[in-house]
Write an enzyme that holds these catalytic residues in place. Structure first.
Site, PDB file in Angstrom:
ATOM      1  N   GLU A  54       0.403  -0.973  -0.053  1.00  0.00           N
ATOM      2  CA  GLU A  54       0.348   0.335  -0.143  1.00  0.00           C
ATOM      3  C   GLU A  54       1.022   1.118   0.036  1.00  0.00           C
ATOM      4  O   GLU A  54       1.350   1.592   0.775  1.00  0.00           O
ATOM      5  CB  GLU A  54      -0.637  -0.071   1.531  1.00  0.00           C
ATOM      6  CG  GLU A  54      -1.829   1.032   1.214  1.00  0.00           C
ATOM      7  CD  GLU A  54      -1.889   2.143   1.725  1.00  0.00           C
ATOM      8  OE1 GLU A  54      -0.829   3.302   1.620  1.00  0.00           O
ATOM      9  OE2 GLU A  54      -1.861   2.342   3.303  1.00  0.00           O
ATOM     10  N   CYS A  74      -2.674   8.051   5.275  1.00  0.00           N
ATOM     11  CA  CYS A  74      -2.039   8.220   3.424  1.00  0.00           C
ATOM     12  C   CYS A  74      -3.717   8.006   2.650  1.00  0.00           C
ATOM     13  O   CYS A  74      -3.852   8.007   1.415  1.00  0.00           O
ATOM     14  CB  CYS A  74      -1.956   6.463   3.040  1.00  0.00           C
ATOM     15  SG  CYS A  74      -2.453   5.433   4.278  1.00  0.00           S
TER      16      CYS A  74
END
Lengths: 493, 493
Positions: free
Chosen positions: B230, B267
């Site tokens: 990720e 994020c």
């Protein structure tokens, strides 16, 4: 003969597919299923011409090809059923909870299509693993347009199947680019297809070299894309002591049939047979050899495959410490594969990687291990496989837990007292396996779970019910199974 | 300070993990769940020392760290529940049918673990996305041993968490190698971990450069392995006309909070905000700017991150046609991230790839598109994202179908009238997205579906009931949901 697609033609096919994607992915599950069923109908409508063209191009017998077309139609219709049932969507709903800190939003998840999928069909299954085969059916079910590169060994057959698909697309009023068909003998065509920015996934069935090349190109892209390549297997078979004592002769006869089925041209052909040295194994080898001698050579799919078979077989038989057990008694004509059984010791196998490699054709080698310890050692040196088979009594299995676990660890399908040839089309089938059997052991190319190769989850957060897709609406209008607040249910909210 | 693990230590950790794998994967779902719950208990037992160590290493405030530990414990226990419920196993059974031609064998499929998983934790979540975070929890649920490489920015915290995991493993009588913890600042440690032959999968949360390097190493192995990395996102937000007309001020206030939450170190931080030029967008920008001015800078996780933020922010602000809208009025101390809002035209955005890049920290840029056409053009040039958010009325959404579909195509989580920060831990969460948000859009790193990253299907063909795993036995002793002959059921056979 067909000309290789130019880079302009490939670009155009992918651009059309990208345009079509935006329409096709909005088709309901029902509309996708109708398209798939319509393709099955058009395959049947393609009639004898399709069968005869395939016979001419592949040397496969008529009955086999008729069966394979029926199987392909069954794939299309059964995946269409699965598409409509919707379990593959993995629909999940978690309702909002304002009293939590921080407040929990409403979240709903389902799978949506990746985008245009490029499919490379197999030489050995001109219908079931080719143009309208499993990969294409799965991609259509997922909501993806498909670009097929025809296998050069049956390009005309592929052309006829492509026409059937396009007819079905027309009848279902689907956009022009939902399917495209291109030809290509050179590597460049494959590379251009895999590296095109609008290509979002790849399905492949074939050789290790072919599949690995596609995988590498896909991963070297600016935007890497998933490749599911099924690259074959030697499908080891393990003969256990008690089982052999009970039925060495029957097992040998069964395997003679499996090894030579379809001139051995299956990715699930049992190419390696392991046993522990002793009278029973000797009896198995002798019987298998006698059976093989009586089986006639068959014409292989195309001259390239028969040439490869001849070379790989010769190379295997010429290895030190490899004994030729039996060769078909009948005279072989040009392009025929000669049924052959070899044998070697466990030690020879451990020391010679050539003996681990697939010899695609009616060939198998029996490895005689000196004891269970050596057999376990051998298993630990095997690469990933589509299948592994235990010929074993229940006692054989419970007495050899470590060995059985080691075998389980390298295979995708784990068979007891059967043969690996024959890949049933159903949800419980797994046609996949650890590398190098495939490039991603987490997916299958047979069975409706194969749809998931070409789809990804999306979570909708805080959407009003009226704007959610049907699959996730409160009242569950499609009546599909969903997981609501961790409970599997078809209930409305 | 900790020394980088030597190649010998890494080899030993993976060899131990490989040994432990053969025992751990035989643990029942219940035993795995007990282990995971036991880790949660030990995390709590690690007490204030753990929190204070993390505060010292990450500059994160105490309340946030206590919440994050609680979240991490919740992840472990809720994934433990999911592990036991067993839906993730995708158990399927198709019973034999001897009357078919050829006879249909009994086939049963479920997921089994891949093998040792290497986890690289994130700098910004020392608990929830690190040593005992989501990747580790998912791997344990799947039946995989885990080797964690401590994030150097919170190595001591990681060490304490590792001790908690080892304590739990000891209490559950699990084999020594089920968990290992190594340190490393150099790339070589990461590479040695990913390329070790016993490593079978990788989980990563962090930067694009870091994740992409692991992905490339994994794919260049003789046996490629799956990497779920990720790698962050700019999380675009789209302001629609009617919504802005109704509530430009409220939306601006909400976003000022989201952009600066945790000093912007998520994020899922909204780094790009799009709107169509006009009075309402101007009102939004003005309000957002005023709010941001009033928010004080915060100390960032570590000097490296704050240095990167300062550089990336300066670079973005220095681009031609980029206007600085607002900077926090308060004076910034060393290592603090200064809340900042910039703005640029749609044309400038289309022509300058630098404006598409993540500026990790409390920064966001508002892009003023001249009309819907330009907005659509902009979306078509966006890369894959973890999230995308529509600030929109229902009419805004139905009136702009093409735009909404284009946004849907690039994101993993699709939010209406909310903020992307805040990643709920539940089955419907999708924390993933098209590349470069992650390396495989088909998987999630949050929610129990993340278990599937580390498991693969195996099909049992023709096994006697007594030898099948509990999950697939006729009488369904674990009482799990299974699909039997295409019907979802808990019933016995």
């Amino acid at each position: 003969m067909f000309k290789d697609a130019s880079s302009h033609e490939i670009d155009q096919a992918l651009n059309n597919a990208w345009q079509a994607f935006h329409q096709y992915r909005k088709c309901s599950l029902k509309e996708r299923a109708q398209f798939m069923r319509s393709i099955a109908v058009e395959l049947e409508n393609a009639g004898d011409e399709l069968i005869q063209t395939a016979m001419r191009e592949t040397n496969l017998p008529e009955a086999r090809l008729r069966n394979e077309r029926a199987r392909t139609m069954f794939q299309l219709t059964s995946y269409a059923d699965a598409c409509e049932r919707g379990e593959w969507l993995e629909a999940r709903i978690d309702t909002a909870n304002a009293s939590k800190t921080p407040p929990k939003p409403d979240l709903r998840k389902m799978l949506i299509p990746l985008g245009p999928v490029v499919v490379f069909g197999a030489s050995n299954f001109p219908f079931a693993y080719s143009t309208a085969g499993g990969d294409t059916a799965c991609a259509f079910a997922a909501g993806c347009p498909v670009i097929v590169k025809a296998h050069p060994a049956h390009a005309q057959t592929s052309e006829l199947v492509a026409q059937a698909i396009l007819k079905a697309a027309g009848k279902c009023n689907l956009p022009n680019g939902v399917f495209a068909h291109v030809h290509g003998v050179s590597q460049e065509v494959g590379k251009a297809l895999v590296t095109h920015p609008h290509t979002k996934a790849v399905g492949f069935t074939g050789s290790y070299l072919g599949g690995k090349a596609l995988f590498d190109w896909a991963n070297q892209r600016k935007e890497p894309i998933p490749v599911f390549a099924e690259m074959g297997s030697v499908n080891p078979v393990f003969l256990f002591p008690e089982k052999l004592k009970q039925s060495a002769v029957d097992v040998a006869k069964m395997y003679a049939g499996s090894i030579t089925l379809g001139v051995g041209q299956f990715c699930t052909n049992p190419g390696l047979i392991f046993g522990i040295e002793g009278d029973e194994l000797q009896q198995f080898i002798t019987t298998l050899g006698n059976e093989i001698k009586a089986i006639s050579p068959g014409t292989m799919l195309h001259p390239g495959i028969s040439k490869n078979y001849a070379e790989n077989r010769a190379r295997a038989l010429s290895q030190q410490q490899v004994q030729t057990v039996a060769i078909s008694d009948a005279q072989a004509a040009a392009n025929q594969g000669i049924p052959t059984i070899a044998s070697a010791s466990g030690e020879a196998f451990l020391n010679n990687p050539i003996l681990h490699q697939e010899v695609f054709g009616p060939y198998s080698i029996v490895i005689r291990c000196k004891d269970k310890g050596e057999l376990l050692e051998v298993v630990r040196h095997l690469e990933g496989q589509l299948t592994a088979t235990l010929m074993a009594t229940e006692k054989d299995i419970t007495d050899n837990d470590e060995l059985v676990e080691a075998v389980k660890n390298i295979c995708g399908r784990f068979i007891v007292n059967g043969v690996p040839t024959g890949v049933e089309v159903c949800l419980s089938m797994h046609h996949g396996g650890p590398f190098p059997a495939t490039t991603d052991s987490r997916f299958t190319s047979v069975g409706a779970d194969g749809i998931k190769r070409f789809a990804r989850p999306i979570a909708y957060q805080n959407w009003p019910d009226s704007l959610l897709p049907e699959e996730l609406k409160n009242n569950n209008p499609l009546d599909i199974w969903r997981t609501v607040n961790d409970v599997v249910t078809k209930a409305s909210l």
